[in-house]
Design a protein around this motif. Structure first.
Motif, PDB file in Angstrom:
ATOM      1  N   GLU A  41     102.685  81.897  28.659  1.00 18.70           N
ATOM      2  CA  GLU A  41     103.479  81.682  27.452  1.00 18.70           C
ATOM      3  C   GLU A  41     104.478  80.541  27.620  1.00 18.70           C
ATOM      4  OE1 GLU A  41     105.194  85.458  26.595  1.00 18.70           O
ATOM      5  OE2 GLU A  41     103.281  86.329  25.987  1.00 18.70           O
ATOM      6  N   TRP A  44     101.833  76.999  27.604  1.00 24.25           N
ATOM      7  CA  TRP A  44     100.652  76.784  26.777  1.00 24.25           C
ATOM      8  C   TRP A  44     100.851  77.341  25.374  1.00 24.25           C
ATOM      9  CZ3 TRP A  44      95.958  78.296  30.320  1.00 24.25           C
ATOM     10  CH2 TRP A  44      95.923  77.420  31.403  1.00 24.25           C
ATOM     11  N   SER A  45      99.991  76.908  24.487  1.00 24.36           N
ATOM     12  CA  SER A  45     100.059  77.413  23.112  1.00 24.36           C
ATOM     13  C   SER A  45      99.395  78.788  23.037  1.00 24.36           C
ATOM     14  CB  SER A  45      99.362  76.442  22.159  1.00 24.36           C
ATOM     15  OG  SER A  45      97.968  76.440  22.397  1.00 24.36           O
ATOM     16  N   GLU A  46      99.566  79.447  21.897  1.00 19.54           N
ATOM     17  CA  GLU A  46      99.021  80.795  21.703  1.00 19.54           C
ATOM     18  C   GLU A  46      97.491  80.807  21.767  1.00 19.54           C
ATOM     19  OE1 GLU A  46      99.253  84.773  21.440  1.00 19.54           O
ATOM     20  OE2 GLU A  46     100.982  83.441  21.510  1.00 19.54           O
ATOM     21  N   SER A  47      96.854  79.804  21.173  1.00 25.47           N
ATOM     22  CA  SER A  47      95.388  79.767  21.190  1.00 25.47           C
ATOM     23  C   SER A  47      94.859  79.504  22.601  1.00 25.47           C
ATOM     24  CB  SER A  47      94.870  78.698  20.225  1.00 25.47           C
ATOM     25  OG  SER A  47      95.279  77.410  20.639  1.00 25.47           O
ATOM     26  N   ASN A  49      96.364  80.422  25.365  1.00 25.98           N
ATOM     27  CA  ASN A  49      96.589  81.673  26.086  1.00 25.98           C
ATOM     28  C   ASN A  49      95.488  82.686  25.795  1.00 25.98           C
ATOM     29  OD1 ASN A  49      98.911  80.594  27.108  1.00 25.98           O
ATOM     30  ND2 ASN A  49     100.285  81.725  25.739  1.00 25.98           N
ATOM     31  N   ALA A  50      95.150  82.828  24.523  1.00 26.10           N
ATOM     32  CA  ALA A  50      94.112  83.786  24.143  1.00 26.10           C
ATOM     33  C   ALA A  50      92.767  83.399  24.757  1.00 26.10           C
ATOM     34  CB  ALA A  50      94.005  83.859  22.624  1.00 26.10           C
TER      35      ALA A  50
END
Length: 136
Positions: A41, A44-47, A49-50
């Motif tokens: 977190e 990196w961005s949320e996408s 990370n996912a």
């Protein structure tokens, strides 16, 4: 005839499979680790990370399943080779194990190399015939 070299190669295949299982467990652990999630977190961005967590989960299962199969089937082959019970069945079994593991996951190619070499050796080496005492 002793099958020491074939058994050693099979044990190396089992150990490589154990390393695969350990790596898969670490990957699955990382998907649940709070420190690793905080690290992701932070940079990196949320996408991203996912996507990373999804890939780690898939890689974990793609390491664990063939690793467990390799361990179980490798132990069966070592049991067949020990005491020279049935080297032909063990040889074909080792080759079949290596092919099956590579179909399940390409990551299993390293243990598969050990199993293939042990299978070829156990098929190539023929047991010596024992001469009876009367013929000597």
């Amino acid at each position: 005839m002793k099958r020491t070299f074939e058994m050693a190669l099979s044990v190396l295949g089992i150990m490589a499979s154990l390393v695969m299982v350990g790596t898969g467990i670490v990957f699955l652990y990382l998907t649940k680790s709070e420190k690793f999630l905080q690290y992701l977190e932070a940079g990196w961005s949320e996408s991203e990370n996912a996507y990373t967590l999804e890939q780690l989960g898939q890689a974990g299962t793609m390491f664990i399943i063939p690793g467990l199969l390799g361990i179980a089937l490798g132990l069966c082959a070592v049991w067949l080779l020990k005491g020279n019970r049935n080297s032909t069945v063990a040889g074909w079994g080792l080759i079949a194990v290596s092919v099956a593991l590579c179909f399940v996951s390409l990551f299993a190619a390293i243990p598969g190399l050990f199993y293939t070499a042990a299978g070829i050796l156990s098929l190539a080496r023929k047991p010596q015939l024992k001469m009876s005492k009367a013929l000597r």
